[in-house]
Write a protein that holds these residues in place. Sequence first.
Motif, mmCIF file in Angstrom:
data_model
loop_
_atom_site.group_PDB
_atom_site.id
_atom_site.type_symbol
_atom_site.label_atom_id
_atom_site.label_comp_id
_atom_site.label_asym_id
_atom_site.label_seq_id
_atom_site.Cartn_x
_atom_site.Cartn_y
_atom_site.Cartn_z
ATOM 1 N N UNK A 72 0.466 -5.703 -7.913
ATOM 2 C CA UNK A 72 1.312 -4.945 -8.838
ATOM 3 C C UNK A 72 2.425 -4.222 -8.094
ATOM 4 N N UNK A 73 2.279 -4.047 -6.777
ATOM 5 C CA UNK A 73 3.326 -3.402 -5.977
ATOM 6 C C UNK A 73 4.456 -4.358 -5.628
ATOM 7 N N UNK A 74 4.272 -5.639 -5.907
ATOM 8 C CA UNK A 74 5.323 -6.630 -5.711
ATOM 9 C C UNK A 74 6.167 -6.660 -6.985
ATOM 10 N N UNK A 75 7.412 -6.238 -6.873
ATOM 11 C CA UNK A 75 8.250 -6.084 -8.071
ATOM 12 C C UNK A 75 8.394 -7.378 -8.856
ATOM 13 N N UNK A 76 8.532 -8.488 -8.162
ATOM 14 C CA UNK A 76 8.739 -9.759 -8.861
ATOM 15 C C UNK A 76 7.469 -10.186 -9.606
ATOM 16 N N UNK A 77 6.308 -9.989 -8.980
ATOM 17 C CA UNK A 77 5.045 -10.337 -9.642
ATOM 18 C C UNK A 77 4.813 -9.438 -10.846
ATOM 19 N N UNK A 78 5.060 -8.141 -10.649
ATOM 20 C CA UNK A 78 4.833 -7.197 -11.750
ATOM 21 C C UNK A 78 5.774 -7.471 -12.919
ATOM 22 N N UNK A 79 7.027 -7.785 -12.625
ATOM 23 C CA UNK A 79 7.978 -8.075 -13.702
ATOM 24 C C UNK A 79 7.627 -9.368 -14.412
ATOM 25 N N UNK A 80 7.161 -10.345 -13.663
ATOM 26 C CA UNK A 80 6.732 -11.605 -14.275
ATOM 27 C C UNK A 80 5.559 -11.359 -15.228
ATOM 28 N N UNK A 81 4.623 -10.535 -14.784
ATOM 29 C CA UNK A 81 3.483 -10.207 -15.627
ATOM 30 C C UNK A 81 3.924 -9.444 -16.864
ATOM 31 N N UNK A 82 4.842 -8.509 -16.680
ATOM 32 C CA UNK A 82 5.349 -7.737 -17.824
ATOM 33 C C UNK A 82 5.961 -8.656 -18.870
ATOM 34 N N UNK A 83 6.729 -9.644 -18.394
ATOM 35 C CA UNK A 83 7.371 -10.583 -19.310
ATOM 36 C C UNK A 83 6.333 -11.442 -20.030
ATOM 37 N N UNK A 84 5.357 -11.923 -19.279
ATOM 38 C CA UNK A 84 4.332 -12.778 -19.885
ATOM 39 C C UNK A 84 3.489 -12.012 -20.899
ATOM 40 N N UNK A 85 3.250 -10.725 -20.623
ATOM 41 C CA UNK A 85 2.436 -9.898 -21.516
ATOM 42 C C UNK A 85 3.268 -9.276 -22.644
ATOM 43 N N UNK A 86 4.579 -9.542 -22.628
ATOM 44 C CA UNK A 86 5.500 -9.001 -23.630
ATOM 45 C C UNK A 86 5.431 -7.478 -23.690
ATOM 46 N N UNK A 87 5.387 -6.875 -22.515
ATOM 47 C CA UNK A 87 5.325 -5.424 -22.417
ATOM 48 C C UNK A 87 6.718 -4.857 -22.215
ATOM 49 N N UNK A 88 7.036 -3.710 -22.811
ATOM 50 C CA UNK A 88 8.351 -3.095 -22.598
ATOM 51 C C UNK A 88 8.422 -2.304 -21.304
ATOM 52 N N UNK A 146 0.833 -1.201 0.000
ATOM 53 C CA UNK A 146 0.000 0.000 0.000
ATOM 54 C C UNK A 146 0.868 1.250 0.000
ATOM 55 N N UNK A 147 1.956 1.236 0.739
ATOM 56 C CA UNK A 147 2.848 2.400 0.775
ATOM 57 C C UNK A 147 3.402 2.689 -0.627
ATOM 58 N N UNK A 148 3.842 1.663 -1.333
ATOM 59 C CA UNK A 148 4.348 1.861 -2.691
ATOM 60 C C UNK A 148 3.254 2.412 -3.604
ATOM 61 N N UNK A 149 2.050 1.880 -3.445
ATOM 62 C CA UNK A 149 0.923 2.324 -4.260
ATOM 63 C C UNK A 149 0.617 3.793 -3.997
ATOM 64 N N UNK A 150 0.578 4.177 -2.713
ATOM 65 C CA UNK A 150 0.261 5.562 -2.373
ATOM 66 C C UNK A 150 1.351 6.518 -2.838
ATOM 67 N N UNK A 151 2.607 6.093 -2.787
ATOM 68 C CA UNK A 151 3.682 6.942 -3.308
ATOM 69 C C UNK A 151 3.463 7.253 -4.780
#
Length: 387
Positions: free
Chosen positions: A191-207, A129-134
């Motif tokens: 999405x505030x979890x860096x590893x989860x977000x990066x995994x999703x980015x890779x799976x979605x082929x997002x830059x 939540x802190x990362x999200x609010x930032x």
Amino acid sequence: MLEIFEAITRRLIESWKSDEPTGRRNAYRCRCQRPVYFYNSFCLGCKTPLGFQPDLLQVLAMTPADEKDAWVVAGQEEEGALWKRCENFHSPAGCNWLVPAEEEEPLCRSCRLNNTIPGLDIDENGQWWRKIENAKRRLVAQLLQLGLPVVSKVSEDPERGVMFDFLRSPEGGPRVMTGHANGLITLNIEEANDSIREKTRHEMREPYRTLLGHFRHEIGHYYWDRLVDKTEWHKKFREVFGDERADYAAALKRNYEHGPPADWANRFISSYASVHPWEDWAECWAHYLHVVDSLDTALRFGLRGEEVEQAVEPFTVDDLYDPKDEDAKRVILLINSWVQLTTVINELARSMGQQDFYPFVMSRSVVRKIHFIHLLVKDARGGTSLI
């Protein structure tokens, strides 16, 4: 050869002057003159308490007032206005924003937009939540800087306001989907979890995939409802982005099954933007905010670059949505400056073994859309330009 910031800082700073007495273009400094930053709640050097004042868009040094839990800006102890900390200052969100002491509302202009926050009985939820609010505070500060309407759907305007639900997917599903609907922006807090977000980015082929990027994209959908739908801009929108009445579900299905059109890079800022006019708008809106905020930050710190080889042909006013607009030369300067800035920063990122800072290429079609958004923002703030 091109002198990146010899020209940019000289001309852009002059161009970006406005009649708003915000002083926001100076890097923040404590009263001890040490640099302080947007998220700081106290100076690491002299330990002075700090607070972000959303009207001035400044991080200010504060001193306790005579009234309980009240503060005054350092140096204005005799006649200065009284402030209080946002109620979320002591929460895991760690909000450093200020609220006028006379207001009954305990939450700042950013936190009062929250409809649902994560359950704080789970430790990692508080960290996320802190990362999200930032990220959200940076978004809201920029929206206020741009002069756009920012009101709470929770407590201020139930019909036209905006609010946020920060939710976590329950074990076993269903998965919380990030999105916007009728002024409600939902964000999956994972999405505030860096590893989860990066995994999703890779799976979605997002830059690119960040919390701030999510917020800027989804708030674009909100402002489409607020500033485009059923306004004089609606017909113009369709001429630039396409007809949003096209079946959205069918468009998503087609994209997931067949991928983007082969020539998407010539017409869109990202492959996802090619899905539907609504997504094209939201992606371009996010990039408009990226460009303005990043260049503004660079200029506030007086950033200057060394000479670099001109990598691409500069855009001209003829590439804009309205080449005859009074701000056309300034807008094209801003966009070309952005290309020059990111050329250098991308190389710096590569020199550290990181992915590009800005892994996108603007086409002339995208520049036209960005200018359209700029004109709409200018109209929304009463016809005055920030550049």
